[in-house]
Design a protein around this motif. Sequence first.
Motif, short mmCIF file in Angstrom:
data_model
loop_
_atom_site.label_atom_id
_atom_site.label_comp_id
_atom_site.label_asym_id
_atom_site.label_seq_id
_atom_site.Cartn_x
_atom_site.Cartn_y
_atom_site.Cartn_z
N UNK A 1 0.81 -1.22 0.00
CA UNK A 1 0.00 0.00 0.00
C UNK A 1 0.84 1.26 0.00
N UNK A 2 0.15 2.38 -0.07
CA UNK A 2 0.78 3.70 0.04
C UNK A 2 -0.09 4.51 1.02
N UNK A 3 0.45 5.02 2.16
CA UNK A 3 1.84 4.84 2.59
C UNK A 3 2.14 3.39 2.96
N UNK A 4 3.43 3.09 2.94
CA UNK A 4 3.88 1.76 3.34
C UNK A 4 4.42 1.83 4.77
N UNK A 5 4.11 0.84 5.57
CA UNK A 5 4.58 0.80 6.96
C UNK A 5 6.10 0.93 7.00
N UNK A 6 6.58 1.75 7.90
CA UNK A 6 8.02 1.87 8.10
C UNK A 6 8.70 2.81 7.14
#
Length: 262
Positions: free
Chosen positions: A13-18
């Motif tokens: 996804x966007x945002x991506x975790x981290x």
Amino acid sequence: MPLLLLGTAQDGGVPQAGCGCINCFRFKRSAASVALVDGKNVVLIDITPDFRFQYRMLIERFGGGLSAIYLTHAHWGHYGGLPLLGRESWNVRNMPVFLSQPFHDLLSSNEPFSSLIRNSNITPQIIEENVITQHGITPVHVSHRDEFSDTFAFLFKLNDRKVLYMPDADNFEGEPDSLIRSVDLAIIDGTFYSADELPRRDITRIPHPFVVDTIKRYSDIADRIMFTHLNHTNPLLDSDSPERTELEAMGFRVANDGDVIE
Ligand SMILES: [Zn+2]
Ligand SMILES: [Zn+2]
Ligand SMILES: [Zn+2]
């Protein structure tokens, strides 16, 4: 019969975790998934970890309902929403889930998925290559990192137009190429724009075609190609980027969450 694009990002996804990259602060996209809407009959292709929000979009746009789910392959961004159908959440009854035999074997031998089958939340239905289903959907095999299961793309008709949905592929050589050329609209893997996004990775080990190469390959049929499954690093996320402007000037399109294709 419209097609609703519920998500157009790569698995993370966007945002991506981290991640604190500029795109992850500027843009928001759910993991790749589409819904074929035929009145109250809705067929979902891939059920992502973002499914809660994608289902709300489906209700807002078309009143909801879900008749069946088709799964392309066993990378978690494409089926990680399945537990949302279970007891802790929707607790749906006997939802048909169309998937390949190896993918079924993986789910039925691993929690939390095997309990979805045991509790009759989902009813697995095995797909076969090139065998059209009751929903008029034809599964076609695609080469992709197959460490957990094989991978399928799906062919279907939207009104009279032939559509191919192929969010993940290692490359577009051989059979995928003829398939893409045979349809009126191909919604295909646009994960990475170019190798520049991955400066520290060996590009021979990146199992996705780069968009820069794909637009050369399909410049003659640009108006029939739409890119999806965008990684958070992809400059096509920005509708004002030079990359996106150039691609659209050639006639290609970039899929966006919430787009409806009639
Ligand atoms: Zn993916
Ligand atoms: Zn990022
Ligand atoms: Zn994948």
